[in-house]
Design an enzyme around this catalytic site. Structure first.
Site, mmCIF file in Angstrom:
data_model
loop_
_atom_site.group_PDB
_atom_site.id
_atom_site.type_symbol
_atom_site.label_atom_id
_atom_site.label_comp_id
_atom_site.label_asym_id
_atom_site.label_seq_id
_atom_site.Cartn_x
_atom_site.Cartn_y
_atom_site.Cartn_z
ATOM 1 N N HIS A 223 19.130 -13.873 -12.198
ATOM 2 C CA HIS A 223 19.618 -12.418 -12.389
ATOM 3 C C HIS A 223 18.373 -11.571 -12.714
ATOM 4 O O HIS A 223 18.165 -10.437 -12.378
ATOM 5 C CB HIS A 223 20.307 -12.840 -13.655
ATOM 6 N N GLU A 224 17.337 -11.935 -13.338
ATOM 7 C CA GLU A 224 16.299 -11.232 -13.903
ATOM 8 C C GLU A 224 15.497 -10.869 -12.605
ATOM 9 O O GLU A 224 14.927 -9.603 -12.164
ATOM 10 C CB GLU A 224 15.319 -12.032 -14.700
ATOM 11 N N HIS A 227 16.954 -7.906 -11.113
ATOM 12 C CA HIS A 227 16.456 -6.722 -11.392
ATOM 13 C C HIS A 227 15.063 -6.232 -11.013
ATOM 14 O O HIS A 227 14.654 -5.089 -10.558
ATOM 15 C CB HIS A 227 16.259 -6.658 -13.028
ATOM 16 N N GLU A 275 23.443 -3.923 -13.841
ATOM 17 C CA GLU A 275 23.542 -5.418 -14.228
ATOM 18 C C GLU A 275 24.609 -6.031 -13.074
ATOM 19 O O GLU A 275 24.491 -6.878 -12.616
ATOM 20 C CB GLU A 275 24.422 -5.269 -15.601
HETATM 21 ZN ZN LIG Z 1 20.411 -7.895 -16.589
#
Ligand SMILES: [Zn+2]
Length: 334
Positions: A223-224, A227, A275
Site C-alpha cells: 500500500h505504501e 503512495h 488512499e
Molecule cells: Zn495510505
C-alpha cells in the site's frame, strides 16, 4: 438640478444650477454659464447612497445627490454607467456573480489543485525530492523515531519480502536509487508505516509487533509503495505548499510558508482518493504476486484496533482516513 460646487482650490461650497443637453453639461451661476462636453467630464460610479462626484477638466467638481433628478440629468446628457455598474445595480446579478466566484474557488481547490499537483509532481527534479526526503527523515530521526529493536533476522526476512515487492513492479525501478526499507521504533506514533516522497519506506517495530504476520506487513508495505508509485507524498506536499503560499500571500506573511515545510511530508494526510488509489495498487500488485489482498484488510483492522486502544489518533488513523470503509471494501473482495 441644484449641485454643490467646489472650485478645487478652496473648500468653499458654492451652488450651481446644472442643465443638460445631449452630450453637453451646462453649469449656471450668477456670474454666467459654462458649457462642458460629456467627453471632458468624469462622473464617479454610484456607491451606495453617497453623492456622486462630477469632475470637470479644471479639477473643480460638483457633488450631486443621487435620485431621480440626477438620473434624468445623466440620461439627457447621454451618460451611461459602465457595464460593471449596470450589473452591480442588479442585485441578483451580483449574487450570481458571488456564487460563481465561490464555486470557482471551491472547484479550483477541489479539482484544480490536485490536478495541478499531479501534473507538476513529475517535473520536480529527483535530486530535490531526494534531498527533501532525506531531510525529512533526519528531522524525524531527531524528534520522533528511535533505532529499531527488531531482531536482525526478522529485519532481513522483511527486507527480502520488500525486495520481492519491488521486483514485481518494473515501474518502481525509477525509484531504485532511494527505494529502501528503513526499520525504526516510535512508541509515540504507534503501529505505522509511511513512505517518503522519494520512495523510502519507514516501517515501525510497533506494526510488526502488533503482531502482524509477514503477509500483513508486506500488504501494508505494498500500500505504501502505491503512495510512492502515484507520487502521493509529493503531490500532497505541492498542494499543501500552494495552499500555504496563497494563504501567506493573502495574509502578507511569508514566514509561515518556510516554517515546517518538511513536517508537511509526514503530517499531511492523504486524500480519500489517494488512499483508494494506493489500496487498488496494493490489491492489484498483491494479486499479481499470488498473494491475498485480504491481508491488507486484516492489517488495517489490527491497525485501527491498536490505535483505538492506545489512542494515537494522530498516527495511522489520521493519515489514513476512512479506514473502516476501506476495511469493508478489502474484506468484500473475492
Ligand atoms: Zn495510505
Amino acid at each position: 438640478m441644484q449641485a454643490t460646487y467646489f472650485d478645487g482650490r478652496s473648500s468653499r461650497r458654492q451652488t450651481r444650477h446644472l442643465l443638460a443637453e445631449p452630450g453637453c453639461l451646462i453649469l449656471r451661476s450668477q456670474e454666467g454659464e459654462r458649457r462642458i462636453s460629456l467627453a471632458q467630464l468624469h462622473i464617479s460610479e454610484p456607491q451606495g447612497s453617497a453623492p456622486r462626484v462630477l469632475r470637470l477638466p479644471d479639477d473643480s467638481y460638483c457633488e450631486l445627490p443621487q435620485g431621480w433628478e440626477l438620473d434624468a440629468l445623466l440620461e439627457r446628457l447621454g451618460h451611461q454607467n459602465s457595464p460593471v455598474v449596470q450589473l452591480q445595480a442588479r442585485w441578483h446579478w451580483s449574487l450570481a456573480t458571488l456564487f460563481g466566484v465561490i464555486l470557482l474557488l471551491v472547484a479550483a481547490y477541489q479539482w484544480g489543485l490536485p490536478w495541478g499537483a499531479r501534473a507538476l509532481a513529475p517535473m520536480i527534479p529527483d535530486g530535490a525530492v531526494q534531498q527533501l526526503s532525506r531531510q525529512t527523515l533526519q528531522a524525524l530521526d531527531q524528534n520522533l523515531l528511535q533505532p529499531s529493536q527488531l531482531a536482525a533476522h526478522r529485519q532481513n526476512e522483511l527486507r527480502a519480502g520488500f525486495q520481492t515487492l519491488l521486483a514485481a513492479d518494473p515501474q518502481l525501478a525509477k525509484y531504485n536509487a532511494s527505494l529502501q526499507l528503513h526499520f525504526r521504533r516510535a512508541p509515540k506514533i504507534g503501529p505505522n508505516a509511511f513512505a517518503l516522497p522519494d520512495g523510502q519506506v519507514v516501517l515501525l517495530d510497533e506494526l510488526v509487533d502488533m503482531p502482524a504476520s509477514d503477509a500483513e506487513v508486506l500488504a501494508v508495505l505494498t500500500h505504501e509503495l502505491g503512495h510512492v508509485r502515484h507520487q502521493h507524498g509529493l503531490r500532497q506536499l505541492i498542494q499543501s505548499s500552494v495552499v500555504a503560499a496563497v494563504t501567506a500571500a493573502y495574509l502578507g506573511d511569508l514566514s509561515s510558508l518556510t516554517a515546517g515545510l518538511a513536517s508537511l511530508a509526514v503530517t499531511a494526510s492523504y486524500s480519500r482518493d489517494m488512499e483508494r488509489e494506493a489500496d487498488s495498487y496494493a490489491i492489484d500488485a498483491l494479486r499479481r504476486q499470488g498473494r491475498s489482498p485480504a491481508a491488507l484488510g486484516s492489517a488495517l483492522e489490527k491497525l485501527a484496533k491498536a490505535h483505538h486502544e492506545i489512542d494515537h489518533a494522530d498516527g495511522w488513523l489520521a493519515s489514513h482516513p476512512d479506514t473502516s470503509e476501506r476495511i469493508r471494501h478489502l474484506n468484500s473482495l473475492p
